[in-house]
Design a protein around this motif. Structure first.
Motif, PDB file in Angstrom:
ATOM      1  N   GLU A   1       0.761  -1.223   0.188  1.00  0.00           N
ATOM      2  CA  GLU A   1      -0.084   0.135  -0.023  1.00  0.00           C
ATOM      3  C   GLU A   1       0.958   1.195  -0.177  1.00  0.00           C
ATOM      4  N   LEU A   2       2.242   1.176   0.225  1.00  0.00           N
ATOM      5  CA  LEU A   2       3.052   2.340   0.028  1.00  0.00           C
ATOM      6  C   LEU A   2       3.476   2.633  -1.314  1.00  0.00           C
ATOM      7  N   ILE A   3       3.564   4.041  -1.176  1.00  0.00           N
ATOM      8  CA  ILE A   3       4.124   4.639  -2.638  1.00  0.00           C
ATOM      9  C   ILE A   3       5.510   4.556  -2.565  1.00  0.00           C
ATOM     10  N   ALA A   4       6.324   4.583  -1.543  1.00  0.00           N
ATOM     11  CA  ALA A   4       7.872   4.681  -1.214  1.00  0.00           C
ATOM     12  C   ALA A   4       8.059   4.238   0.059  1.00  0.00           C
ATOM     13  N   ILE A   5       9.563   4.100   0.253  1.00  0.00           N
ATOM     14  CA  ILE A   5      10.014   3.756   1.538  1.00  0.00           C
ATOM     15  C   ILE A   5      11.334   4.667   1.621  1.00  0.00           C
ATOM     16  N   ASP A   6      11.154   5.783   2.500  1.00  0.00           N
ATOM     17  CA  ASP A   6      12.393   6.584   2.612  1.00  0.00           C
ATOM     18  C   ASP A   6      13.405   6.105   3.951  1.00  0.00           C
ATOM     19  N   ILE A   7      14.266   5.865   3.322  1.00  0.00           N
ATOM     20  CA  ILE A   7      15.684   5.131   4.166  1.00  0.00           C
ATOM     21  C   ILE A   7      16.298   6.066   4.917  1.00  0.00           C
ATOM     22  N   HIS A   8      15.888   7.269   5.147  1.00  0.00           N
ATOM     23  CA  HIS A   8      16.728   8.167   5.960  1.00  0.00           C
ATOM     24  C   HIS A   8      16.086   9.396   6.211  1.00  0.00           C
TER      25      HIS A   8
ATOM     26  N   PHE B   1      15.841   5.067  -2.130  1.00  0.00           N
ATOM     27  CA  PHE B   1      15.278   6.679  -1.908  1.00  0.00           C
ATOM     28  C   PHE B   1      15.340   6.888  -0.557  1.00  0.00           C
ATOM     29  N   GLY B   2      16.056   8.343  -0.019  1.00  0.00           N
ATOM     30  CA  GLY B   2      16.036   8.821   1.042  1.00  0.00           C
ATOM     31  C   GLY B   2      15.778  10.249   0.908  1.00  0.00           C
ATOM     32  N   SER B   3      15.178  11.009   1.949  1.00  0.00           N
ATOM     33  CA  SER B   3      14.988  12.359   1.771  1.00  0.00           C
ATOM     34  C   SER B   3      15.953  13.006   2.702  1.00  0.00           C
ATOM     35  N   ASP B   4      16.297  12.798   4.257  1.00  0.00           N
ATOM     36  CA  ASP B   4      16.896  13.414   4.788  1.00  0.00           C
ATOM     37  C   ASP B   4      15.966  14.369   5.735  1.00  0.00           C
ATOM     38  N   TRP B   5      14.776  13.787   5.900  1.00  0.00           N
ATOM     39  CA  TRP B   5      13.820  14.714   6.549  1.00  0.00           C
ATOM     40  C   TRP B   5      14.321  14.898   8.125  1.00  0.00           C
ATOM     41  N   PRO B   6      14.187  15.934   8.618  1.00  0.00           N
ATOM     42  CA  PRO B   6      13.207  17.266   8.217  1.00  0.00           C
ATOM     43  C   PRO B   6      13.969  18.157   7.267  1.00  0.00           C
ATOM     44  N   ALA B   7      15.528  18.022   7.312  1.00  0.00           N
ATOM     45  CA  ALA B   7      16.151  18.981   6.462  1.00  0.00           C
ATOM     46  C   ALA B   7      15.753  18.940   4.881  1.00  0.00           C
ATOM     47  N   ILE B   8      15.450  18.054   4.451  1.00  0.00           N
ATOM     48  CA  ILE B   8      14.641  17.609   3.154  1.00  0.00           C
ATOM     49  C   ILE B   8      13.314  17.001   3.163  1.00  0.00           C
ATOM     50  N   THR B   9      12.333  17.699   2.688  1.00  0.00           N
ATOM     51  CA  THR B   9      11.038  17.012   2.850  1.00  0.00           C
ATOM     52  C   THR B   9      10.952  15.948   1.507  1.00  0.00           C
ATOM     53  N   PRO B  10       9.960  14.727   1.991  1.00  0.00           N
ATOM     54  CA  PRO B  10       9.984  13.858   0.677  1.00  0.00           C
ATOM     55  C   PRO B  10       9.257  14.707  -0.430  1.00  0.00           C
TER      56      PRO B  10
ATOM     57  N   SER C   1      32.271   3.190  -6.769  1.00  0.00           N
ATOM     58  CA  SER C   1      33.350   2.105  -7.162  1.00  0.00           C
ATOM     59  C   SER C   1      33.234   1.174  -5.779  1.00  0.00           C
ATOM     60  N   VAL C   2      33.094   1.524  -4.561  1.00  0.00           N
ATOM     61  CA  VAL C   2      32.832   0.778  -3.398  1.00  0.00           C
ATOM     62  C   VAL C   2      31.551  -0.028  -3.726  1.00  0.00           C
ATOM     63  N   ALA C   3      30.340   0.619  -4.067  1.00  0.00           N
ATOM     64  CA  ALA C   3      29.169  -0.055  -4.199  1.00  0.00           C
ATOM     65  C   ALA C   3      29.048  -1.065  -5.245  1.00  0.00           C
ATOM     66  N   THR C   4      29.912  -0.688  -6.438  1.00  0.00           N
ATOM     67  CA  THR C   4      30.046  -1.691  -7.534  1.00  0.00           C
ATOM     68  C   THR C   4      30.910  -2.941  -7.202  1.00  0.00           C
ATOM     69  N   HIS C   5      31.857  -2.691  -6.487  1.00  0.00           N
ATOM     70  CA  HIS C   5      32.842  -3.717  -5.954  1.00  0.00           C
ATOM     71  C   HIS C   5      32.201  -4.678  -4.886  1.00  0.00           C
ATOM     72  N   LYS C   6      31.504  -4.080  -3.922  1.00  0.00           N
ATOM     73  CA  LYS C   6      31.186  -4.909  -2.780  1.00  0.00           C
ATOM     74  C   LYS C   6      29.661  -5.189  -2.602  1.00  0.00           C
ATOM     75  N   PRO C   7      29.269  -6.590  -2.974  1.00  0.00           N
ATOM     76  CA  PRO C   7      28.021  -6.882  -2.870  1.00  0.00           C
ATOM     77  C   PRO C   7      27.198  -6.378  -1.719  1.00  0.00           C
ATOM     78  N   ASN C   8      27.585  -5.953  -0.575  1.00  0.00           N
ATOM     79  CA  ASN C   8      26.797  -5.766   0.593  1.00  0.00           C
ATOM     80  C   ASN C   8      26.878  -4.256   0.683  1.00  0.00           C
ATOM     81  N   VAL C   9      27.096  -3.275  -0.405  1.00  0.00           N
ATOM     82  CA  VAL C   9      26.984  -2.034  -0.313  1.00  0.00           C
ATOM     83  C   VAL C   9      26.044  -1.272  -1.003  1.00  0.00           C
ATOM     84  N   PHE C  10      25.244  -0.446  -0.479  1.00  0.00           N
ATOM     85  CA  PHE C  10      24.128   0.213  -1.073  1.00  0.00           C
ATOM     86  C   PHE C  10      24.405   1.818  -1.115  1.00  0.00           C
ATOM     87  N   ILE C  11      23.639   2.307  -1.660  1.00  0.00           N
ATOM     88  CA  ILE C  11      23.820   3.935  -2.028  1.00  0.00           C
ATOM     89  C   ILE C  11      22.283   4.368  -1.452  1.00  0.00           C
ATOM     90  N   ASP C  12      22.027   5.321  -0.448  1.00  0.00           N
ATOM     91  CA  ASP C  12      20.806   6.105  -0.350  1.00  0.00           C
ATOM     92  C   ASP C  12      21.213   7.721  -1.207  1.00  0.00           C
TER      93      ASP C  12
END
Length: 291
Positions: A5-12, A251-260, A213-224
Motif C-alpha cells: 500500500e506504500l508508494i515509497a520507503i524513505d530510508i533516511h 530513496f532517502g529524503s533527509d527529513w526534516p532538512a529535506i522533505t519527501p 566504486s565501493v558499491a560496484t565492487h562490494k555486494p553488501n554496499v548500497f547507496i541512499d
C-alpha cells in the motif's frame, strides 16, 4: 507495515525533537545553521517535528520511513535522543515506521552491548553512523567491536558520506572534519564484514566516484540518495542509478532538512528510466529490509 500500500520507503529520516527534554545550550544555533544550509524555514524557527508528527506526515503520504537519532554527544556536547525512545515510538507507529539506532563507536564494548540489547529487546533494524559528527574513520579498528555486534545480530549499517550541512557556515565548521566521511574508508568495512549490509548515505560530494566504486565492487554496499535535491545529482550518479547499480540505489529524503514532498517532486524531473523508478523508490528497500 503493508508495503504493497506504500508508494515509497524513505530510508533516511532524522529524529530531531524532543532532544531529551529542553534543548541544550547551542542547539538552537546549530539547528539555525542547518536550516540556512538546507533552506528549511521550519528549522530556523525552532519548529522541527517530533517523531509522532513525523509518523503522521508519512502516514498521510503513504510513505514508509526509517527513523533514527544521531549519537554525537562526545563531539558536539548535545545529548542524544535516546535510542529506546525512538524505537518505542516507532513501534507504536509500526504501520509506517522502522527504527534504527545510533551509537558512537567510541563507546566500544559498552556500545556493542547496547546494540545487541536494542536489536533483541526493541526491534531496532539498523544503526546510523555519522563519521564527521562522531569524529572517527569508519575503518578504525576501535569501531570493530560495535560492527561485530551489529553483524552478528543481522542488522544494517548506514553511514553518512561526503560533505555535510552540519556546521556549514558556522565558525570553524563547528569543528567538524569532512575527511572522516570519505566513502573509500568503508571499503575496508565492507571487506571485513561481508555479510553486514552497508548503506552509503547521500551523494558523496566530493567523493562520488569513490562511493560508486565501493558499491560496484562490494555486494553488501548500497547507496541512499538523500540529503540533496535530485536536480543537483551529478550525472555519473544518475548514470549508475539507471544501469550498473539500479538494484542498489535507495530513496532517502533527509527529513526534516529535506522533505519527501520536495525530493519526490524533483525526482520526477531527472532522467531516471521508468523501470528503475520503482526500484529506487520502494523495491530495493523492501528487499534489503526483507519486508
Amino acid at each position: 507495515m503493508n508495503v504493497d500500500e506504500l508508494i515509497a520507503i524513505d530510508i533516511h529520516t532524522h529524529a530531531e525533537e524532543p532532544c531529551c527534554g529542553p534543548r541544550d545550550d547551542g542547539y538552537d544555533e546549530f539547528q539555525a545553521g542547518m536550516a540556512r544550509y538546507f533552506r528549511n524555514p521550519a528549522g530556523a524557527r525552532g519548529m522541527l517535528p517530533t517523531v509522532e508528527e513525523t509518523a503522521a506526515y508519512y502516514r498521510e503520504r503513504r510513505i514508509g520511513c526509517i527513523i533514527f537519532p544521531v549519537d554525537s554527544e562526545r563531539e558536539t556536547g548535545f545529548r542524544r535522543y535516546e535510542n529506546e525512545d525512538v524505537a518505542q515510538i516507532a513501534a507504536a507507529n509500526s504501520d509506517i515506521m522502522i527504527p534504527f539506532a545510533s551509537i558512537d563507536p567510541a563507546k566500544g564494548r559498552l556500545g556493542a552491548r547496547e546494540a545487541r540489547r536494542l536489536v533483541r529487546e526493541f526491534g531496532v533494524r539498523g544503526f546510523k553512523f555519522h563519521p564527521t559528527m562522531q569524529a572517527f574513520y569508519p575503518n578504525d579498528r576501535s569501531a570493530y567491536p560495535l560492527y561485530e555486534a551489529i553483524a552478528e545480530e543481522g542488522a544494517i549499517t548506514l553511514f553518512h558520506t561526503g560533505q555535510t550541512g552540519v556546521g556549514a557556515g558556522m565558525p570553524g565548521g563547528m569543528n567538524m572534519r569532512l575527511k572522516y566521511s570519505n566513502p573509500i574508508y568503508l571499503d575496508d568495512v565492507a571487506a571485513d564484514f561481508p555479510d553486514m549490509p552497508i548503506i552509503l548515505a547521500h551523494p558523496s560530494f566530493p567523493w562520488q566516484e569513490e562511493a560508486l566504486s565501493v558499491a560496484t565492487h562490494k555486494p553488501n554496499v548500497f547507496i541512499d540518495m538523500s540529503g540533496w535535491s535530485p536536480k543537483y545529482f551529478p550525472p555519473i550518479l544518475v548514470r549508475y542509478a539507471n544501469t550498473i547499480l539500479k538494484h542498489k540505489m535507495l530513496f532517502g529524503s533527509d527529513w526534516p532538512a529535506i522533505t519527501p514532498d520536495r525530493w519526490l517532486s524533483d525526482f520526477e524531473t531527472i532522467e531516471i528510466r521508468n523501470e528503475v523508478r520503482p526500484l529506487i523508490l520502494k523495491e530495493n528497500a523492501r528487499k534489503l529490509l526483507n519486508l
